[in-house]
Design a protein around this motif. Structure first.
Motif, PDB file in Angstrom:
ATOM      1  N   GLU A 199       0.835  -1.205   0.000  1.00  0.00           N
ATOM      2  CA  GLU A 199       0.000   0.000   0.000  1.00  0.00           C
ATOM      3  C   GLU A 199       0.869   1.254   0.000  1.00  0.00           C
ATOM      4  O   GLU A 199       0.572   2.222  -0.713  1.00  0.00           O
ATOM      5  CB  GLU A 199      -0.922  -0.009   1.220  1.00  0.00           C
ATOM      6  CG  GLU A 199      -2.037  -1.049   1.131  1.00  0.00           C
ATOM      7  CD  GLU A 199      -2.828  -1.171   2.431  1.00  0.00           C
ATOM      8  OE1 GLU A 199      -2.381  -0.585   3.457  1.00  0.00           O
ATOM      9  OE2 GLU A 199      -3.870  -1.850   2.429  1.00  0.00           O
ATOM     10  N   LEU A 202       2.463   1.675  -3.389  1.00  0.00           N
ATOM     11  CA  LEU A 202       1.494   2.172  -4.367  1.00  0.00           C
ATOM     12  C   LEU A 202       1.260   3.665  -4.160  1.00  0.00           C
ATOM     13  O   LEU A 202       1.200   4.438  -5.130  1.00  0.00           O
ATOM     14  CB  LEU A 202       0.184   1.396  -4.243  1.00  0.00           C
ATOM     15  CG  LEU A 202      -0.912   1.757  -5.255  1.00  0.00           C
ATOM     16  CD1 LEU A 202      -0.422   1.547  -6.687  1.00  0.00           C
ATOM     17  CD2 LEU A 202      -2.174   0.933  -4.995  1.00  0.00           C
ATOM     18  N   LYS A 206       2.132   6.470  -7.008  1.00  0.00           N
ATOM     19  CA  LYS A 206       1.120   7.411  -7.506  1.00  0.00           C
ATOM     20  C   LYS A 206       1.570   8.854  -7.350  1.00  0.00           C
ATOM     21  O   LYS A 206       1.194   9.719  -8.142  1.00  0.00           O
ATOM     22  CB  LYS A 206      -0.200   7.194  -6.768  1.00  0.00           C
ATOM     23  CG  LYS A 206      -0.946   5.934  -7.169  1.00  0.00           C
ATOM     24  CD  LYS A 206      -2.249   5.795  -6.392  1.00  0.00           C
ATOM     25  CE  LYS A 206      -3.042   4.585  -6.845  1.00  0.00           C
ATOM     26  NZ  LYS A 206      -4.300   4.430  -6.071  1.00  0.00           N
ATOM     27  N   THR A 227      -0.654  -6.051  -9.426  1.00  0.00           N
ATOM     28  CA  THR A 227      -2.072  -6.110  -9.740  1.00  0.00           C
ATOM     29  C   THR A 227      -2.349  -5.351 -11.033  1.00  0.00           C
ATOM     30  O   THR A 227      -1.476  -4.648 -11.569  1.00  0.00           O
ATOM     31  CB  THR A 227      -2.897  -5.482  -8.613  1.00  0.00           C
ATOM     32  OG1 THR A 227      -2.547  -4.087  -8.516  1.00  0.00           O
ATOM     33  CG2 THR A 227      -2.620  -6.172  -7.285  1.00  0.00           C
ATOM     34  N   TYR A 228      -3.571  -5.455 -11.491  1.00  0.00           N
ATOM     35  CA  TYR A 228      -3.997  -4.715 -12.686  1.00  0.00           C
ATOM     36  C   TYR A 228      -3.874  -3.214 -12.433  1.00  0.00           C
ATOM     37  O   TYR A 228      -3.478  -2.460 -13.331  1.00  0.00           O
ATOM     38  CB  TYR A 228      -5.434  -5.089 -13.019  1.00  0.00           C
ATOM     39  CG  TYR A 228      -5.910  -4.581 -14.360  1.00  0.00           C
ATOM     40  CD1 TYR A 228      -5.323  -5.037 -15.544  1.00  0.00           C
ATOM     41  CD2 TYR A 228      -6.946  -3.672 -14.450  1.00  0.00           C
ATOM     42  CE1 TYR A 228      -5.763  -4.578 -16.778  1.00  0.00           C
ATOM     43  CE2 TYR A 228      -7.401  -3.210 -15.685  1.00  0.00           C
ATOM     44  CZ  TYR A 228      -6.801  -3.663 -16.841  1.00  0.00           C
ATOM     45  OH  TYR A 228      -7.239  -3.215 -18.052  1.00  0.00           O
ATOM     46  N   GLU A 229      -4.174  -2.774 -11.205  1.00  0.00           N
ATOM     47  CA  GLU A 229      -4.036  -1.360 -10.862  1.00  0.00           C
ATOM     48  C   GLU A 229      -2.587  -0.907 -11.007  1.00  0.00           C
ATOM     49  O   GLU A 229      -2.315   0.180 -11.533  1.00  0.00           O
ATOM     50  CB  GLU A 229      -4.518  -1.121  -9.431  1.00  0.00           C
ATOM     51  CG  GLU A 229      -4.439   0.332  -8.996  1.00  0.00           C
ATOM     52  CD  GLU A 229      -4.887   0.567  -7.566  1.00  0.00           C
ATOM     53  OE1 GLU A 229      -5.067   1.737  -7.176  1.00  0.00           O
ATOM     54  OE2 GLU A 229      -5.058  -0.437  -6.828  1.00  0.00           O
ATOM     55  N   TRP A 230      -1.661  -1.747 -10.561  1.00  0.00           N
ATOM     56  CA  TRP A 230      -0.242  -1.422 -10.705  1.00  0.00           C
ATOM     57  C   TRP A 230       0.133  -1.294 -12.177  1.00  0.00           C
ATOM     58  O   TRP A 230       0.865  -0.381 -12.576  1.00  0.00           O
ATOM     59  CB  TRP A 230       0.611  -2.505 -10.063  1.00  0.00           C
ATOM     60  CG  TRP A 230       1.015  -2.228  -8.656  1.00  0.00           C
ATOM     61  CD1 TRP A 230       0.571  -2.856  -7.525  1.00  0.00           C
ATOM     62  CD2 TRP A 230       1.956  -1.246  -8.212  1.00  0.00           C
ATOM     63  NE1 TRP A 230       1.171  -2.323  -6.413  1.00  0.00           N
ATOM     64  CE2 TRP A 230       2.030  -1.336  -6.789  1.00  0.00           C
ATOM     65  CE3 TRP A 230       2.740  -0.310  -8.860  1.00  0.00           C
ATOM     66  CZ2 TRP A 230       2.859  -0.524  -6.036  1.00  0.00           C
ATOM     67  CZ3 TRP A 230       3.580   0.505  -8.102  1.00  0.00           C
ATOM     68  CH2 TRP A 230       3.627   0.399  -6.713  1.00  0.00           C
ATOM     69  N   GLN A 232      -1.796  -0.644 -14.766  1.00  0.00           N
ATOM     70  CA  GLN A 232      -2.398   0.563 -15.338  1.00  0.00           C
ATOM     71  C   GLN A 232      -1.593   1.801 -14.961  1.00  0.00           C
ATOM     72  O   GLN A 232      -1.356   2.684 -15.804  1.00  0.00           O
ATOM     73  CB  GLN A 232      -3.837   0.710 -14.837  1.00  0.00           C
ATOM     74  CG  GLN A 232      -4.824  -0.261 -15.458  1.00  0.00           C
ATOM     75  CD  GLN A 232      -6.227  -0.061 -14.907  1.00  0.00           C
ATOM     76  OE1 GLN A 232      -6.430  -0.043 -13.695  1.00  0.00           O
ATOM     77  NE2 GLN A 232      -7.190   0.111 -15.780  1.00  0.00           N
ATOM     78  N   LEU A 233      -1.179   1.879 -13.698  1.00  0.00           N
ATOM     79  CA  LEU A 233      -0.385   3.021 -13.235  1.00  0.00           C
ATOM     80  C   LEU A 233       0.952   3.085 -13.955  1.00  0.00           C
ATOM     81  O   LEU A 233       1.395   4.163 -14.383  1.00  0.00           O
ATOM     82  CB  LEU A 233      -0.167   2.920 -11.730  1.00  0.00           C
ATOM     83  CG  LEU A 233       0.751   3.980 -11.099  1.00  0.00           C
ATOM     84  CD1 LEU A 233       0.167   5.377 -11.292  1.00  0.00           C
ATOM     85  CD2 LEU A 233       0.966   3.696  -9.619  1.00  0.00           C
ATOM     86  N   GLY A 264      -7.354  -7.815 -10.087  1.00  0.00           N
ATOM     87  CA  GLY A 264      -7.992  -6.529 -10.349  1.00  0.00           C
ATOM     88  C   GLY A 264      -8.649  -6.460 -11.710  1.00  0.00           C
ATOM     89  O   GLY A 264      -9.506  -5.604 -11.952  1.00  0.00           O
ATOM     90  N   LYS A 379     -14.364  -9.956 -11.020  1.00  0.00           N
ATOM     91  CA  LYS A 379     -13.001  -9.428 -10.964  1.00  0.00           C
ATOM     92  C   LYS A 379     -12.092 -10.416 -10.227  1.00  0.00           C
ATOM     93  O   LYS A 379     -12.473 -11.000  -9.224  1.00  0.00           O
ATOM     94  CB  LYS A 379     -12.996  -8.078 -10.236  1.00  0.00           C
ATOM     95  CG  LYS A 379     -11.647  -7.380 -10.207  1.00  0.00           C
ATOM     96  CD  LYS A 379     -11.711  -6.084  -9.422  1.00  0.00           C
ATOM     97  CE  LYS A 379     -12.613  -5.072 -10.104  1.00  0.00           C
ATOM     98  NZ  LYS A 379     -12.597  -3.766  -9.380  1.00  0.00           N
TER      99      LYS A 379
END
Length: 408
Positions: A199, A202, A206, A227-230, A232-233, A264, A379
């Motif tokens: 966390e 991340l 960001k 993860t998918y969020e990672w 994408q970032l 994700g 998901k």
């Protein structure tokens, strides 16, 4: 994932119990080749011509050879080297057509990680004489290098915490009730630390804005399973930094190849034949937590796992839990027989194509048993959970506090 890994996570011994696609073919063990790859310096990958400059001082290290190496997927690629003067000063000047993550090797495993472009004019003061290896950065084009340093310092905090837990576990006998309870408490603390670490990383990533640091974290194994969020970032921040850079192209390729299966992401659709002769789509189970279970009647570890899964299914099926079994069988009689014999009363599908199963290919399955856990929206929330880990995750998602694992 790149073959070159930075070992930011604490490792541990583990046993693998699975049936592999490779087990029926020639198995190639390239571990020794991998070790050689990451420790062998390759030929110069850059044209030496004056672009970026690194000036530094290494305390108490006269006549020390300093190596500048690109951190490439295939290993460390030599760029240039320099010897420190009698006062410990050195200078390296070179040229790159693209932004690069590099390792400045001082001695042994003492490294300064740098982000370099032709706009970089970096000054480094290094002190490796004491128990702690420290360095300070200044100059132009040094933002990404400072970011790497900040990330390493953040990671160090959590490395120390996990090390303390490992030390606390020394001497505990898990075969006693008291020892088992202690180990469970330490395990919970360890998992909480790892979660907090990811966390914080991340949050840090960001905050960087237009930067290649999220790419670095994803591509070089700073976190165990991005993860998918990672992803994408990493794609967005790399494109914002330079849409034409090789790192941007690399992460976009990773997104195209792996993004659909990351935690994700919405799980890819599967629609196959059931034992009864109809078809059943994975998406038809939306609204429930679904465990996609890749298995086969001929897979010994899968069959041994089934009693545990039966117990979990019976425990949670009325709370909104379903299992979607995808068999890699080829013989319909053996498939149906195993379902009946093991008492697998959940949903089942197969195209009876073995390792060529369309679902297996879609999900990149190379060994079984293999699982993917989905939330009610479809998901992916976890992958390859089995046994006690699966029981703990289900207890978490269904809000059952202090629930012991059932099954074996």
């Amino acid at each position: 994932m790149s073959r070159f890994k930075l070992f930011f996570l604490l490792g541990g011994a583990f046993l693998v119990s699975s049936c592999s696609e490779l087990s029926a073919k020639k198995i190639t063990n390239d571990f020794s080749n991998w070790i050689t790859t990451i420790t062998t310096q390759k030929e110069n990958a850059l044209e030496v011509a004056g672009g970026f400059t690194i000036r530094g001082t290494v305390k108490n290290k006269p006549n020390q050879t300093i190596y500048l190496q690109e951190m490439a997927p295939e290993g460390l690629i030599m760029i240039d080297s320099a010897k420190t003067s009698k006062n410990g000063t050195f200078e390296i000047t070179s040229n790159t057509q693209d932004f690069l993550f590099c390792a400045l090797q001082i001695s042994g495993n003492q490294m300064v990680y740098l982000g370099l472009s032709n706009q970089s004019d970096i000054h480094i003061n290094i002190d490796g004489s004491g128990p702690e290896f420290t360095y300070e950065l200044s100059g132009k084009g040094v933002e990404e290098s400072k970011g790497l340093k900040e990330m390493l310092e953040l990671n160090k905090v959590y490395m120390l915490k996990t090390k303390q837990i490992e030390q606390s576990a020394t001497g505990i006998d898990p075969n006693t009730e008291a020892g088992y309870n202690q180990m469970m408490a330490l395990s919970a603390s360890y998992n909480a630390i790892i979660k907090e670490r990811e966390e914080k990383l991340l949050e840090f990533a960001k905050s960087r804005g237009a930067s290649f640091l999220p790419y670095f974290i994803v591509q070089y194994g700073v976190i165990a399973e991005p993860t998918y969020e990672w992803l994408q970032l990493a794609v967005k921040s790399s494109k914002d930094a330079n849409p034409a850079a090789k790192y941007t192209k690399n992460i976009e390729q990773k997104m195209a190849a792996e993004g659909k299966l990351m935690v994700g992401a919405i799980a890819p659709e599967i629609n196959m034949a059931t034992p009864e002769g109809g078809t059943l789509a994975l998406s038809s189970l939306r609204g429930k937590y679904v465990l996609i279970d890749f298995w086969a009647s001929w897979c010994g570890p899968c069959r041994k796992e089934n009693p545990f899964n039966v117990a979990l299914y019976n425990q949670y099926k009325d709370k909104g839990f379903e299992i979607y079994g995808v068999s890699l069988d080829q013989d319909p009689t053996r498939w149906k027989g195993a379902i009946e014999k093991d008492g697998l009363t959940w949903k089942h599908v197969s195209d009876l194509k073995g390792w060529s199963s369309a679902a297996g290919q879609l999900y990149g399955i190379r060994s079984i048993p293999s699982t993917v856990l989905l939330d009610p929206a479809g998901k992916i929330i976890a992958k390859n959970l089995r046994g006690e880990e699966l029981a703990a995750k289900l207890a978490e998602v269904f809000g059952i506090k202090g629930q012991p694992a059932t099954g074996k």
